[in-house]
Design a protein around this motif. Structure first.
Motif, PDB file in Angstrom:
ATOM      1  N   LEU B  12     -31.214 -56.976  12.186  1.00 59.88           N
ATOM      2  CA  LEU B  12     -29.800 -57.273  12.438  1.00 59.88           C
ATOM      3  C   LEU B  12     -29.274 -56.462  13.613  1.00 59.88           C
ATOM      4  CD1 LEU B  12     -28.425 -57.236   8.787  1.00 59.88           C
ATOM      5  CD2 LEU B  12     -28.868 -59.239  10.216  1.00 59.88           C
ATOM      6  N   SER B  13     -28.472 -57.105  14.450  1.00 62.35           N
ATOM      7  CA  SER B  13     -27.828 -56.353  15.529  1.00 62.35           C
ATOM      8  C   SER B  13     -26.667 -55.550  14.950  1.00 62.35           C
ATOM      9  CB  SER B  13     -27.295 -57.312  16.594  1.00 62.35           C
ATOM     10  OG  SER B  13     -26.145 -57.962  16.108  1.00 62.35           O
ATOM     11  N   LYS B  14     -26.136 -54.640  15.762  1.00 62.79           N
ATOM     12  CA  LYS B  14     -25.015 -53.790  15.346  1.00 62.79           C
ATOM     13  C   LYS B  14     -23.828 -54.668  14.912  1.00 62.79           C
ATOM     14  CE  LYS B  14     -22.946 -49.713  15.214  1.00 62.79           C
ATOM     15  NZ  LYS B  14     -23.070 -49.155  13.879  1.00 62.79           N
ATOM     16  N   ARG B  15     -23.539 -55.695  15.710  1.00 60.51           N
ATOM     17  CA  ARG B  15     -22.395 -56.547  15.418  1.00 60.51           C
ATOM     18  C   ARG B  15     -22.577 -57.315  14.110  1.00 60.51           C
ATOM     19  NH1 ARG B  15     -20.869 -60.470  20.129  1.00 60.51           N
ATOM     20  NH2 ARG B  15     -21.052 -58.530  21.272  1.00 60.51           N
ATOM     21  N   GLN B  16     -23.802 -57.766  13.867  1.00 60.53           N
ATOM     22  CA  GLN B  16     -24.073 -58.483  12.609  1.00 60.53           C
ATOM     23  C   GLN B  16     -23.894 -57.576  11.395  1.00 60.53           C
ATOM     24  OE1 GLN B  16     -27.950 -59.818  13.893  1.00 60.53           O
ATOM     25  NE2 GLN B  16     -27.337 -61.966  13.721  1.00 60.53           N
ATOM     26  N   GLN B  17     -24.322 -56.328  11.537  1.00 55.12           N
ATOM     27  CA  GLN B  17     -24.165 -55.378  10.430  1.00 55.12           C
ATOM     28  C   GLN B  17     -22.693 -55.169  10.105  1.00 55.12           C
ATOM     29  OE1 GLN B  17     -26.106 -51.746  11.525  1.00 55.12           O
ATOM     30  NE2 GLN B  17     -28.121 -52.426  10.822  1.00 55.12           N
ATOM     31  N   GLU B  18     -21.861 -55.027  11.147  1.00 55.83           N
ATOM     32  CA  GLU B  18     -20.425 -54.822  10.928  1.00 55.83           C
ATOM     33  C   GLU B  18     -19.810 -56.009  10.211  1.00 55.83           C
ATOM     34  OE1 GLU B  18     -18.494 -53.895  14.585  1.00 55.83           O
ATOM     35  OE2 GLU B  18     -19.306 -51.850  14.608  1.00 55.83           O
ATOM     36  N   ARG B  19     -20.215 -57.216  10.646  1.00 57.95           N
ATOM     37  CA  ARG B  19     -19.664 -58.417  10.044  1.00 57.95           C
ATOM     38  C   ARG B  19     -20.041 -58.497   8.567  1.00 57.95           C
ATOM     39  NH1 ARG B  19     -21.258 -63.409  13.389  1.00 57.95           N
ATOM     40  NH2 ARG B  19     -20.341 -62.177  15.057  1.00 57.95           N
ATOM     41  N   LEU B  20     -21.252 -58.071   8.259  1.00 56.12           N
ATOM     42  CA  LEU B  20     -21.745 -58.129   6.887  1.00 56.12           C
ATOM     43  C   LEU B  20     -20.974 -57.158   5.975  1.00 56.12           C
ATOM     44  CD1 LEU B  20     -24.030 -59.653   5.420  1.00 56.12           C
ATOM     45  CD2 LEU B  20     -25.384 -57.547   5.612  1.00 56.12           C
ATOM     46  N   SER B  21     -20.776 -55.930   6.452  1.00 54.70           N
ATOM     47  CA  SER B  21     -20.114 -54.945   5.589  1.00 54.70           C
ATOM     48  C   SER B  21     -18.634 -55.309   5.413  1.00 54.70           C
ATOM     49  CB  SER B  21     -20.263 -53.540   6.170  1.00 54.70           C
ATOM     50  OG  SER B  21     -19.604 -53.473   7.411  1.00 54.70           O
ATOM     51  N   ARG B  22     -18.025 -55.871   6.456  1.00 54.55           N
ATOM     52  CA  ARG B  22     -16.644 -56.329   6.318  1.00 54.55           C
ATOM     53  C   ARG B  22     -16.546 -57.443   5.278  1.00 54.55           C
ATOM     54  NH1 ARG B  22     -12.092 -56.074   9.947  1.00 54.55           N
ATOM     55  NH2 ARG B  22     -13.414 -54.788  11.249  1.00 54.55           N
ATOM     56  N   GLY B  23     -17.495 -58.357   5.320  1.00 55.34           N
ATOM     57  CA  GLY B  23     -17.534 -59.447   4.346  1.00 55.34           C
ATOM     58  C   GLY B  23     -17.668 -58.916   2.930  1.00 55.34           C
ATOM     59  N   ALA B  24     -18.489 -57.897   2.738  1.00 51.08           N
ATOM     60  CA  ALA B  24     -18.689 -57.306   1.414  1.00 51.08           C
ATOM     61  C   ALA B  24     -17.381 -56.737   0.875  1.00 51.08           C
ATOM     62  CB  ALA B  24     -19.746 -56.216   1.494  1.00 51.08           C
ATOM     63  N   LEU B  25     -16.591 -56.092   1.766  1.00 51.19           N
ATOM     64  CA  LEU B  25     -15.313 -55.517   1.345  1.00 51.19           C
ATOM     65  C   LEU B  25     -14.357 -56.605   0.853  1.00 51.19           C
ATOM     66  CD1 LEU B  25     -14.674 -52.777   4.044  1.00 51.19           C
ATOM     67  CD2 LEU B  25     -15.185 -52.441   1.624  1.00 51.19           C
ATOM     68  N   TYR B  26     -14.365 -57.770   1.560  1.00 51.80           N
ATOM     69  CA  TYR B  26     -13.480 -58.867   1.140  1.00 51.80           C
ATOM     70  C   TYR B  26     -13.915 -59.423  -0.207  1.00 51.80           C
ATOM     71  CZ  TYR B  26     -10.549 -59.201   5.247  1.00 51.80           C
ATOM     72  OH  TYR B  26      -9.621 -58.953   6.205  1.00 51.80           O
ATOM     73  N   VAL B  27     -15.212 -59.548  -0.414  1.00 55.95           N
ATOM     74  CA  VAL B  27     -15.725 -60.066  -1.691  1.00 55.95           C
ATOM     75  C   VAL B  27     -15.294 -59.158  -2.839  1.00 55.95           C
ATOM     76  CG1 VAL B  27     -17.832 -60.433  -3.048  1.00 55.95           C
ATOM     77  CG2 VAL B  27     -17.687 -61.279  -0.673  1.00 55.95           C
ATOM     78  N   LEU B  28     -15.388 -57.858  -2.622  1.00 58.86           N
ATOM     79  CA  LEU B  28     -14.981 -56.898  -3.644  1.00 58.86           C
ATOM     80  C   LEU B  28     -13.497 -57.063  -3.973  1.00 58.86           C
ATOM     81  CD1 LEU B  28     -15.792 -54.416  -5.360  1.00 58.86           C
ATOM     82  CD2 LEU B  28     -15.045 -52.992  -3.449  1.00 58.86           C
ATOM     83  N   LEU B  29     -12.696 -57.186  -2.921  1.00 60.00           N
ATOM     84  CA  LEU B  29     -11.248 -57.326  -3.102  1.00 60.00           C
ATOM     85  C   LEU B  29     -10.919 -58.564  -3.927  1.00 60.00           C
ATOM     86  CD1 LEU B  29      -8.411 -56.243  -2.269  1.00 60.00           C
ATOM     87  CD2 LEU B  29      -8.512 -57.830  -0.349  1.00 60.00           C
ATOM     88  N   ILE B  30     -11.575 -59.677  -3.591  1.00 58.21           N
ATOM     89  CA  ILE B  30     -11.302 -60.933  -4.302  1.00 58.21           C
ATOM     90  C   ILE B  30     -11.728 -60.812  -5.763  1.00 58.21           C
ATOM     91  CG2 ILE B  30     -12.016 -63.358  -4.475  1.00 58.21           C
ATOM     92  CD1 ILE B  30     -12.156 -63.211  -1.301  1.00 58.21           C
ATOM     93  N   ALA B  31     -12.841 -60.136  -6.018  1.00 59.22           N
ATOM     94  CA  ALA B  31     -13.318 -59.954  -7.390  1.00 59.22           C
ATOM     95  C   ALA B  31     -12.306 -59.170  -8.219  1.00 59.22           C
ATOM     96  CB  ALA B  31     -14.664 -59.233  -7.372  1.00 59.22           C
ATOM     97  N   VAL B  32     -11.823 -58.051  -7.647  1.00 56.43           N
ATOM     98  CA  VAL B  32     -10.860 -57.216  -8.368  1.00 56.43           C
ATOM     99  C   VAL B  32      -9.565 -57.993  -8.626  1.00 56.43           C
ATOM    100  CG1 VAL B  32      -9.399 -55.162  -8.189  1.00 56.43           C
ATOM    101  CG2 VAL B  32     -11.814 -55.039  -7.549  1.00 56.43           C
ATOM    102  N   ALA B  33      -9.114 -58.725  -7.607  1.00 57.16           N
ATOM    103  CA  ALA B  33      -7.876 -59.492  -7.750  1.00 57.16           C
ATOM    104  C   ALA B  33      -8.017 -60.555  -8.830  1.00 57.16           C
ATOM    105  CB  ALA B  33      -7.507 -60.135  -6.409  1.00 57.16           C
ATOM    106  N   THR B  34      -9.174 -61.178  -8.904  1.00 56.44           N
ATOM    107  CA  THR B  34      -9.408 -62.214  -9.903  1.00 56.44           C
ATOM    108  C   THR B  34      -9.316 -61.627 -11.311  1.00 56.44           C
ATOM    109  OG1 THR B  34     -10.927 -63.214  -8.332  1.00 56.44           O
ATOM    110  CG2 THR B  34     -10.989 -64.051 -10.591  1.00 56.44           C
TER     111      THR B  34
END
Lengths: 254, 272
Positions: B12-34
């Motif tokens: 993975l490139s640096k940019r891809q890694q950033e996109r992935l970890s940001r996505g993980a944070l959103y998934v966590l947020l949606i789970a908690v909100a649910t």
């Protein structure tokens, strides 16, 4: 006025007479036995390198600094006497500062009237008349409603001169009043001071402006290391100094 | 191609890694909100904390009595504290040493104690032990009790403000023949108060919240402030709605003030 001490009308001697003045800040002796006079109507410029004690001498004359020992007579009254009413003495001595020290929370008009009303007990209309007269004298009548931080440095200093004049002082002290100004603003302040001198105001001027000293002063005093090294008429002291210390100072500033 | 030393060799490139970890944070947020939305019994919570019937019953008294008293107690104790604080500040800068000691002791003592202790002392301690009753009923006791505490905090603020006025201002005033008193009152103190408007407004916000401590004074129906009003109604109704309403009332008072402080701080920073 004639019943109050320290008024000029009844006194024949010098306006300012400093005798054997010593001043120390802690262990540091800044003034080492100064004898110094200013006569009524005389303009005396005090020059010298920084740290020579010239500003301290000036600030002792209205006791913003407490002398360590010695005598300071203003119009024949010893103001180092602890029983003297300093507020009464200071009414007769106008002072202008390097940093202007206008009151920033007051308009130009109120800067000029507040002490007249509080100290001289003048009523509003009389104080305003005096303020207008003095603002006109320094050429800033149109700034009467302005606040100090909306004025240039030169304008602020001219207002500060008008503020001091509004107390109708017998003499004026100028403490390096152009040193904090941008070079292009120095001229307007000096020209106000020149006019004051022409009117016969008694003036003690601590300055670095050798041109002003040469043209306007009746006498120039050179200080160095807390003593008066040499004094005399400007053309003599500035053109033909006798002391080596004076010569070397002038060779650096002229 | 060994010259590209900054490029990672992984998949993975640096940019891809950033996109992935940001996505993980959103998934966590949606789970908690649910979980937050689905698990609690929202109908019951609304019944217990946002009961429309109780809200209607609280008005207009929550405004005309409770909020009014909170503002009134805040105002009177602020004025009391400001005057006493100014006196303490001047004492602390006095050339007479005992004055400095007294002011310092007062400030340290009152800042070190919980405000509640001072309020109890004024409300009950003095009347019971020495028969000293502060006049003015609840308002008098509230003003003095909170004002004594506020003065200790404000004294330090005011002193800092006075010391922040440049030395040349006093010299200029004195060189014009003004007495020390006139120089202080017409030149130094007005400038000091301009400097300390933001911290003093903060003090005011703290004071608003501290009026909630006045419940110990045993207030009557017409002298209740917000907290006592809400708490009594909660006990009567076994319902949390009053708490929610008074919380909103507090925020309606404090939020504009804290916003004003922020604006004032920006403005005074620009003026310098």
């Amino acid at each position: 006025m004639s019943t109050q001490p320290a008024t000029g009308s009844s006194h024949d001697g010098p306006a300012i007479n400093v005798i054997q003045l010593h001043k120390s800040f802690g262990d540091l002796e800044v003034l080492k036995g100064i004898d110094f006079q200013v006569d009524f109507g005389e303009v005396v410029c005090v020059i010298g390198p920084s740290g020579s004690g010239k500003s301290t001498l000036l600030r002792c004359v209205n006791r913003l600094e407490e002398p360590t020992s010695g005598t300071i007579e203003i119009e024949g009254v010893d103001i180092t006497d602890q029983d003297i009413d300093l507020n009464l003495v200071r009414r007769h001595i106008g002072m202008v500062f390097q940093q202007f020290n206008l009151f920033p929370h007051l308009s130009v008009l109120r800067n000029l009237t507040i002490a007249q009303k509080r100290v001289l007990k003048r009523d509003q209309s009389e104080a305003e008349d005096v303020a207008r007269t003095n603002l006109e004298k320094v050429g800033l009548l149109d700034k009467i409603e302005a606040y100090p931080n909306h004025l240039s440095g030169g304008q602020q200093q001219r207002v500060a001169i008008a503020r001091a004049l509004s107390m109708d002082p017998d003499m004026m002290l100028f403490d390096e009043v152009t040193s904090a100004l941008d070079p292009e603003l120095v001229g307007e302040v000096l020209s106000v001071m020149r006019n004051l001198a022409d009117e016969g105001m008694t003036m003690m001027v601590v300055t670095h402006e050798m041109g002003f000293a040469r043209e306007v002063a009746d006498r120039v005093v050179f200080m160095d290391g807390g003593v008066v090294v040499e004094e005399g008429p400007p053309n003599q002291l500035l053109e033909n100094p006798q002391e080596d210390r004076t010569k070397s100072f002038l060779s650096m500033v002229l | 191609m060994s010259s590209h030393t900054f490029e990672r060799s992984g998949a993975l490139s640096k940019r891809q890694q950033e996109r992935l970890s940001r996505g993980a944070l959103y998934v966590l947020l949606i789970a908690v909100a649910t979980v937050f939305v689905l698990v609690p019994d929202w109908a019951n919570i609304q019944e217990k904390f946002a009961n429309v019937e109780i809200i209607q019953r609280m008005f207009p008294d929550v405004v005309t009595i409770a909020a009014k008293n909170t503002v009134l107690y805040t105002f009177t104790s602020f004025v009391f504290g400001l005057v006493l604080g100014l006196v303490l500040a001047l004492m602390k800068m006095s050339s007479v040493r005992p004055y400095r000691w007294i002011a310092t002791s007062y400030i340290e003592l009152l800042r070190g104690l919980p405000a509640l202790v001072t309020i109890i002392l004024i409300g009950f301690g003095l009347p019971i032990t020495l028969g000293i009753n502060i006049p003015g009923g609840t308002l008098g006791k509230a003003t003095v009790g909170l004002g004594l505490v506020a003065a200790a905090y404000m004294a330090e603020t005011i002193r800092a403000g006075i010391e922040a006025v440049p030395k040349g201002q006093m010299e200029a005033a004195r060189s014009l023949g003004m007495s020390h008193f006139w120089a202080m009152t017409s030149i130094i103190i007005p400038q000091a108060f301009r400097i300390i408007i933001p911290p003093l407004t903060n003090e005011l916000v703290l004071l608003i919240k501290d009026t909630s401590l006045l419940f110990v004074l045993g207030t009557t129906p017409v002298t209740k402030e917000l907290t006592k009003f809400g708490r009594d109604l909660m006990s009567n109704t076994f319902n949390g709605t009053p708490l929610l309403v008074i919380a909103v009332m507090y925020l309606l008072i404090t939020l504009p003030l804290t916003r004003a402080v922020a604006a004032l701080e920006v403005r005074s920073a620009r003026a310098r």
